[in-house]
Design an enzyme around this catalytic site. Structure first.
Site, PDB file in Angstrom:
ATOM      1  N   HIS A  50      78.934  40.947  56.007  1.00 19.86           N
ATOM      2  CA  HIS A  50      78.436  42.004  56.888  1.00 19.86           C
ATOM      3  C   HIS A  50      77.665  43.018  56.046  1.00 19.86           C
ATOM      4  O   HIS A  50      77.917  43.174  54.852  1.00 19.86           O
ATOM      5  CB  HIS A  50      79.588  42.708  57.581  1.00 19.86           C
ATOM      6  CG  HIS A  50      80.250  41.892  58.644  1.00 19.86           C
ATOM      7  ND1 HIS A  50      80.900  42.476  59.701  1.00 19.86           N
ATOM      8  CD2 HIS A  50      80.372  40.562  58.825  1.00 19.86           C
ATOM      9  CE1 HIS A  50      81.407  41.540  60.483  1.00 19.86           C
ATOM     10  NE2 HIS A  50      81.092  40.367  59.972  1.00 19.86           N
ATOM     11  N   GLU A  52      77.820  46.244  55.819  1.00 18.08           N
ATOM     12  CA  GLU A  52      78.637  47.263  55.158  1.00 18.08           C
ATOM     13  C   GLU A  52      79.313  46.720  53.907  1.00 18.08           C
ATOM     14  O   GLU A  52      79.348  47.384  52.867  1.00 18.08           O
ATOM     15  CB  GLU A  52      79.725  47.791  56.110  1.00 18.08           C
ATOM     16  CG  GLU A  52      79.186  48.432  57.368  1.00 18.08           C
ATOM     17  CD  GLU A  52      79.053  47.489  58.553  1.00 18.08           C
ATOM     18  OE1 GLU A  52      79.228  47.962  59.686  1.00 18.08           O
ATOM     19  OE2 GLU A  52      78.764  46.289  58.349  1.00 18.08           O
ATOM     20  N   CYS A  80      82.749  47.122  62.510  1.00 15.85           N
ATOM     21  CA  CYS A  80      83.845  46.308  63.036  1.00 15.85           C
ATOM     22  C   CYS A  80      85.136  46.679  62.293  1.00 15.85           C
ATOM     23  O   CYS A  80      85.099  47.414  61.294  1.00 15.85           O
ATOM     24  CB  CYS A  80      83.530  44.826  62.842  1.00 15.85           C
ATOM     25  SG  CYS A  80      83.652  44.263  61.132  1.00 15.85           S
ATOM     26  N   CYS A  83      85.048  45.935  58.462  1.00 17.27           N
ATOM     27  CA  CYS A  83      84.203  46.854  57.709  1.00 17.27           C
ATOM     28  C   CYS A  83      84.802  48.257  57.674  1.00 17.27           C
ATOM     29  O   CYS A  83      84.694  48.952  56.659  1.00 17.27           O
ATOM     30  CB  CYS A  83      82.797  46.861  58.277  1.00 17.27           C
ATOM     31  SG  CYS A  83      81.954  45.273  58.004  1.00 17.27           S
TER      32      CYS A  83
END
Length: 151
Positions: A50, A52, A80, A83
């Site tokens: 992801h 992040e 999410c 993260c």
């Protein structure tokens, strides 16, 4: 602050151009970018790629520390749970996010980042770019649906 949001939005567009869900993230310390990333989950076929996480990993390498104390992170979409946990565990000071996750009606982000189980609390702020981030996401998924329907 606006230049960091703009950079995150450019990274989100880059993700979209690579067929990834368009999310961009930028880690900043003392007004300087020390980590940036965009989603690479499809291209790498790794669940944790992801935006992040990638930005946090780059910032940790730059500082040679897993502790990103005094750092802020700018993200185009509300993080999410995975993260959010990484942001807290990295000791990031402030999370700035542009667009709200459309399924986020349960305050999960706030619950995770304010959990008494964590010894570090992250300040959460909305930032500019909500409309553009939302538009990038909507256009991405519209194209995906059209592509699916034409197949």
């Amino acid at each position: 602050m606006e230049k960091f949001v703009d950079l995150a939005l450019e990274l989100a567009k880059k993700a979209a151009a690579h067929g990834e869900i368009p999310v961009g993230a930028v880690v900043v310390k003392n007004g300087k970018v020390i980590g940036k990333g965009y989603n690479k989950r499809e291209g790498k076929q790794i669940a944790t790629k992801h935006a992040e996480i990638i930005a946090i990993e780059k910032a940790c390498k730059k500082l040679k520390s897993w502790r990103l104390e005094g750092c802020d992170i700018y993200v185009t979409l509300e993080p999410c749970p995975m993260c959010a946990g990484a942001i807290a565990n990295a000791r990031i000071k402030t999370l700035f996010y542009a667009a709200e996750e459309k399924t986020s009606k349960d305050n999960l982000l706030q619950t995770i980042l304010s959990s008494p189980r964590l010894n570090h609390k992250v300040e959460i702020r909305r930032c500019a770019g909500k409309e553009e981030a939302s538009q990038i996401l909507q256009e991405f998924f519209k194209q995906k649906r059209q592509q699916k329907n034409s197949d």
